[in-house]
Design a protein around this motif. Sequence first.
Motif, PDB file in Angstrom:
ATOM      1  N   ARG A 209       0.843  -1.036   0.190  1.00  0.00           N
ATOM      2  CA  ARG A 209       0.028  -0.079   0.088  1.00  0.00           C
ATOM      3  C   ARG A 209       1.001   1.260   0.042  1.00  0.00           C
ATOM      4  NH1 ARG A 209      -4.098  -0.080  -2.341  1.00  0.00           N
ATOM      5  NH2 ARG A 209      -2.705  -1.444  -3.405  1.00  0.00           N
ATOM      6  N   ALA A 212       2.171   1.921  -3.700  1.00  0.00           N
ATOM      7  CA  ALA A 212       0.983   2.324  -4.471  1.00  0.00           C
ATOM      8  C   ALA A 212       0.746   3.737  -4.059  1.00  0.00           C
ATOM      9  CB  ALA A 212      -0.203   1.720  -4.157  1.00  0.00           C
ATOM     10  N   ALA A 213       0.812   4.121  -2.719  1.00  0.00           N
ATOM     11  CA  ALA A 213       0.504   5.600  -2.362  1.00  0.00           C
ATOM     12  C   ALA A 213       1.875   6.493  -2.808  1.00  0.00           C
ATOM     13  CB  ALA A 213       0.543   5.672  -0.691  1.00  0.00           C
ATOM     14  N   GLN A 215       3.765   5.710  -5.570  1.00  0.00           N
ATOM     15  CA  GLN A 215       3.579   5.979  -7.013  1.00  0.00           C
ATOM     16  C   GLN A 215       2.450   7.086  -7.490  1.00  0.00           C
ATOM     17  OE1 GLN A 215       2.428   2.253  -8.779  1.00  0.00           O
ATOM     18  NE2 GLN A 215       2.595   3.143 -11.054  1.00  0.00           N
ATOM     19  N   LEU A 216       1.263   7.088  -6.624  1.00  0.00           N
ATOM     20  CA  LEU A 216       0.180   8.090  -6.920  1.00  0.00           C
ATOM     21  C   LEU A 216       0.703   9.311  -6.478  1.00  0.00           C
ATOM     22  CD1 LEU A 216      -2.877   5.927  -5.496  1.00  0.00           C
ATOM     23  CD2 LEU A 216      -2.370   6.479  -7.807  1.00  0.00           C
ATOM     24  N   ARG A 217       1.473   9.574  -5.479  1.00  0.00           N
ATOM     25  CA  ARG A 217       1.943  10.811  -5.060  1.00  0.00           C
ATOM     26  C   ARG A 217       3.063  11.364  -6.133  1.00  0.00           C
ATOM     27  NH1 ARG A 217       2.584   8.261   0.074  1.00  0.00           N
ATOM     28  NH2 ARG A 217       0.911   9.078   1.563  1.00  0.00           N
ATOM     29  N   LEU A 219       2.927  10.621  -9.357  1.00  0.00           N
ATOM     30  CA  LEU A 219       2.210  11.096 -10.546  1.00  0.00           C
ATOM     31  C   LEU A 219       1.438  12.290 -10.207  1.00  0.00           C
ATOM     32  CD1 LEU A 219       0.643   7.493 -11.638  1.00  0.00           C
ATOM     33  CD2 LEU A 219       2.505   8.932 -12.561  1.00  0.00           C
ATOM     34  N   GLY A 220       0.877  12.590  -8.931  1.00  0.00           N
ATOM     35  CA  GLY A 220       0.029  14.039  -8.849  1.00  0.00           C
ATOM     36  C   GLY A 220       1.298  14.983  -8.661  1.00  0.00           C
TER      37      GLY A 220
END
Length: 342
Positions: A209, A212-213, A215-217, A219-220
């Motif tokens: 998790r 994944a977090a 990676q999302l950060r 991209l953001g």
Amino acid sequence: MENVTEQQSNQAAPLWTKVVRIGLGISIFILLVAYPCYVQVSEGTSVVVTRFGKPTRQLMEPGAYFKLPWPVEDARVVDLRQHVFNTPYTATLTHDRRNVVLSTFVVWNVADPLLFLQSAGSVEAVSAKIDGMVTAAKNTRMGGYDLSALVSTDVAQLQTQRIEQQLLQDVQQDAREKFGIQILQIGINRIAYESSNVSAVLAQMKAEREAAAKQLRALGEKDANAIRDDAVVRSEEILRDGRLEAGRIRADAEQKVSEIYAQAHLRDPEFYRYWRSLEALKRSLGSDATIILRTNEGFMDLLTDPPPVPQKASPSSLPTTSEDRTAQFPPGNTQATAEKQP
């Protein structure tokens, strides 16, 4: 006459009763003899007919059939409907040396009634054989997979369906050839862990998790930087255009102001200097300033000694336009007018 009729009726009644009794007895005897020879095959079942214990034929289609009475021939009914067997919890070791406890379910039915009766004979007996086959297949297959193939927050790592399909392939053929049953489906219905593995499973899920977090950060942040950079470029373009436009407007205004000042200076240089001095005095003092000076100071000469009024043109011949209008003072009130100047 009446007595004769009664006697005939009494003689006919015992004869009819005897006939009924004989017919009923014969019917019961026929039923007792024919019933053991009757075999009924219901929907979803099959019957195996044995003669002195040796199987002779299988009755697969629903309907009524004939057989020799017992003990010559016997009929064994086999249920062909689907059965669900839940295996007990069994521990197995994964490829990454994690001990997991799995519970599976098996859906099966009888495909060969004769072989089923010869090998197992009952649902309880064949369930025990299925349990052994599935347990052996689980121990073999799970040794090639890590724990993440069963439990993971990443859908791409889950291999549950593939493991179930491989377990089905491992036991399906043997079950058909050895026990006469068809295994239709094998599935994992529950996964348990030993106490020593619970912390490892939770740590693995937490790490997945967090990855994944992150990676999302990332991209953001990338999208935010792109938006900010685009906004900075657009703002610089807008500011550049605004500065160019302001420069052009300021240059035009300064040019017009210079032209007006030049025209005023050419018309009356003395008055122009006087007016410019008043403007400088206004800017220096402001609206709320208080200053005490002597009247003979050079800065106050404008109030005590104003420039003379030009006598080049009469008041009636002066221009009336706003651009060419100049200030005129009456000749006799020069001192009074100068004292009223701010």
